[in-house]
Write a protein that holds these residues in place. Structure first.
Motif, PDB file in Angstrom:
ATOM      1  N   PRO A   1       5.532   6.118  -2.666  1.00  0.00           N
ATOM      2  CA  PRO A   1       5.589   5.156  -3.775  1.00  0.00           C
ATOM      3  C   PRO A   1       6.127   3.808  -3.293  1.00  0.00           C
ATOM      4  O   PRO A   1       6.968   3.748  -2.400  1.00  0.00           O
ATOM      5  N   ARG A   2       5.647   2.741  -3.900  1.00  0.00           N
ATOM      6  CA  ARG A   2       6.042   1.404  -3.470  1.00  0.00           C
ATOM      7  C   ARG A   2       7.544   1.179  -3.547  1.00  0.00           C
ATOM      8  O   ARG A   2       8.112   0.461  -2.721  1.00  0.00           O
ATOM      9  N   ASP A   3       8.187   1.777  -4.540  1.00  0.00           N
ATOM     10  CA  ASP A   3       9.628   1.549  -4.685  1.00  0.00           C
ATOM     11  C   ASP A   3      10.452   2.323  -3.657  1.00  0.00           C
ATOM     12  O   ASP A   3      11.683   2.221  -3.634  1.00  0.00           O
TER      13      ASP A   3
ATOM     14  N   GLU B   1      -3.072  10.853  -1.430  1.00  0.00           N
ATOM     15  CA  GLU B   1      -4.421  10.695  -1.961  1.00  0.00           C
ATOM     16  C   GLU B   1      -4.387  10.131  -3.377  1.00  0.00           C
ATOM     17  O   GLU B   1      -5.244   9.323  -3.760  1.00  0.00           O
ATOM     18  N   ALA B   2      -3.372  10.527  -4.147  1.00  0.00           N
ATOM     19  CA  ALA B   2      -3.212   9.977  -5.500  1.00  0.00           C
ATOM     20  C   ALA B   2      -2.868   8.485  -5.428  1.00  0.00           C
ATOM     21  O   ALA B   2      -3.382   7.682  -6.219  1.00  0.00           O
ATOM     22  N   LEU B   3      -2.017   8.118  -4.493  1.00  0.00           N
ATOM     23  CA  LEU B   3      -1.652   6.709  -4.322  1.00  0.00           C
ATOM     24  C   LEU B   3      -2.845   5.891  -3.833  1.00  0.00           C
ATOM     25  O   LEU B   3      -3.002   4.718  -4.215  1.00  0.00           O
ATOM     26  N   MET B   4      -3.675   6.484  -2.996  1.00  0.00           N
ATOM     27  CA  MET B   4      -4.868   5.781  -2.523  1.00  0.00           C
ATOM     28  C   MET B   4      -5.802   5.464  -3.688  1.00  0.00           C
ATOM     29  O   MET B   4      -6.368   4.361  -3.767  1.00  0.00           O
ATOM     30  N   ARG B   5      -5.959   6.404  -4.582  1.00  0.00           N
ATOM     31  CA  ARG B   5      -6.809   6.154  -5.755  1.00  0.00           C
ATOM     32  C   ARG B   5      -6.179   5.113  -6.672  1.00  0.00           C
ATOM     33  O   ARG B   5      -6.870   4.217  -7.175  1.00  0.00           O
ATOM     34  N   LYS B   6      -4.872   5.207  -6.842  1.00  0.00           N
ATOM     35  CA  LYS B   6      -4.166   4.290  -7.740  1.00  0.00           C
ATOM     36  C   LYS B   6      -4.229   2.854  -7.243  1.00  0.00           C
ATOM     37  O   LYS B   6      -4.440   1.913  -8.032  1.00  0.00           O
ATOM     38  N   HIS B   7      -4.036   2.663  -5.947  1.00  0.00           N
ATOM     39  CA  HIS B   7      -3.992   1.309  -5.385  1.00  0.00           C
ATOM     40  C   HIS B   7      -5.296   0.894  -4.699  1.00  0.00           C
ATOM     41  O   HIS B   7      -5.334  -0.140  -4.026  1.00  0.00           O
ATOM     42  N   HIS B   8      -6.331   1.716  -4.866  1.00  0.00           N
ATOM     43  CA  HIS B   8      -7.664   1.409  -4.319  1.00  0.00           C
ATOM     44  C   HIS B   8      -7.624   1.224  -2.802  1.00  0.00           C
ATOM     45  O   HIS B   8      -8.263   0.335  -2.245  1.00  0.00           O
ATOM     46  N   ILE B   9      -6.851   2.060  -2.155  1.00  0.00           N
ATOM     47  CA  ILE B   9      -6.751   2.010  -0.692  1.00  0.00           C
ATOM     48  C   ILE B   9      -7.925   2.779  -0.094  1.00  0.00           C
ATOM     49  O   ILE B   9      -8.210   3.900  -0.489  1.00  0.00           O
ATOM     50  N   GLY B  10      -8.580   2.189   0.841  1.00  0.00           N
ATOM     51  CA  GLY B  10      -9.696   2.844   1.477  1.00  0.00           C
ATOM     52  C   GLY B  10     -11.018   2.603   0.785  1.00  0.00           C
ATOM     53  O   GLY B  10     -12.034   3.202   1.150  1.00  0.00           O
TER      54      GLY B  10
ATOM     55  N   ALA C   1       0.830  -1.209   0.000  1.00  0.00           N
ATOM     56  CA  ALA C   1       0.000   0.000   0.000  1.00  0.00           C
ATOM     57  C   ALA C   1       0.864   1.258   0.000  1.00  0.00           C
ATOM     58  O   ALA C   1       0.356   2.358  -0.215  1.00  0.00           O
ATOM     59  N   GLY C   2       2.165   1.088   0.254  1.00  0.00           N
ATOM     60  CA  GLY C   2       3.060   2.237   0.252  1.00  0.00           C
ATOM     61  C   GLY C   2       3.388   2.783   1.623  1.00  0.00           C
ATOM     62  O   GLY C   2       3.823   3.929   1.755  1.00  0.00           O
ATOM     63  N   VAL C   3       3.189   1.961   2.661  1.00  0.00           N
ATOM     64  CA  VAL C   3       3.567   2.388   4.015  1.00  0.00           C
ATOM     65  C   VAL C   3       5.047   2.075   4.204  1.00  0.00           C
ATOM     66  O   VAL C   3       5.447   0.909   4.194  1.00  0.00           O
TER      67      VAL C   3
END
Length: 218
Positions: free
Chosen positions: A177-179, A197-206, A136-138
């Motif tokens: 970012p994941r990397d 917020e962009a990453l949440m939309r990209k990875h469908h988080i939440g 998720a990018g944490v």
């Protein structure tokens, strides 16, 4: 008729009640403070290990990626600990006679794994999956702190329910970012919330309810 109680008895009775309830209130406050203190949560405390492994040296000075040793962190519920042969992939060539590595050499020779002491341990009733959080990018540092500056590993956060909920209620500012999840020196010059917020939309988080009881208690 004889007087059973002195004129001041009522005052002393009231003072005794006041002292009793005041003492109980003080005990409750002390209990709450103690239960949330670093002494109870172990936050900031160093855990002694059979071998004095330095994250500061390995992750900091040598820039070894966290995933080299914790190789299941992206796919498993647990981050995993390196088997002895991972340590010896380097130490069969470097510091081969160092006294502090005697237990590592013994572990390899006898085929017995080293028994590391846990720095962070969640209760059995808590479900946690490293892979979900990493993908998720944490970043590792969000939970474990700047391990690249720790000569000996210490618990960086309380890992209390309220601490976890703070992130689940508002994950965006804590995502990257994941990397970059294992990059201890990663920084972002822009707006972290906008990025998150962009990453949440990209990875469908939440998309689901991150604060639902079932998320962490299954």
């Amino acid at each position: 008729m004889a007087q059973l109680f002195s004129r001041t008895a009522d005052m002393w009775f009231r003072l005794a009640l006041l002292g009793l309830f005041g003492g109980l209130a003080a005990l409750f406050v002390a209990f709450v403070i103690l239960s949330r203190s670093d002494y109870t949560t172990d936050k900031g405390w160093t855990v002694q290990q059979p071998v004095p492994f330095s994250h500061e040296h390995h992750a900091g000075a040598l820039q070894i990626d966290c995933r080299y040793c914790h190789d299941s962190v992206e796919t498993s519920a647990v981050a995993g600990l390196p088997p002895t042969h991972t340590c010896m992939s380097c130490h069969s060539h470097l510091w081969t006679g160092a006294e502090m590595l005697a237990l590592v050499r013994q572990s390899l020779a006898q085929g017995e794994p080293l028994r590391w002491n846990r720095v962070t341990e969640l209760p059995d009733y808590v479900f946690f999956h490293h892979g979900v959080h990493v993908n998720a990018g944490v970043g590792c540092a969000e939970c474990h702190g700047q391990v690249d500056s720790m000569p000996l590993m210490r618990k960086a956060e309380t890992f209390s329910m309220s601490w976890c909920l703070d992130c689940h209620q508002d994950p965006a500012p804590r995502l990257r970012p994941r990397d970059a999840v294992a990059d201890m020196s990663w920084t972002y010059k822009g707006d972290r919330r906008e990025l998150g917020e962009a990453l949440m939309r990209k990875h469908h988080i939440g998309d689901g309810n991150l604060t639902h009881c079932y998320t962490c208690h299954r």
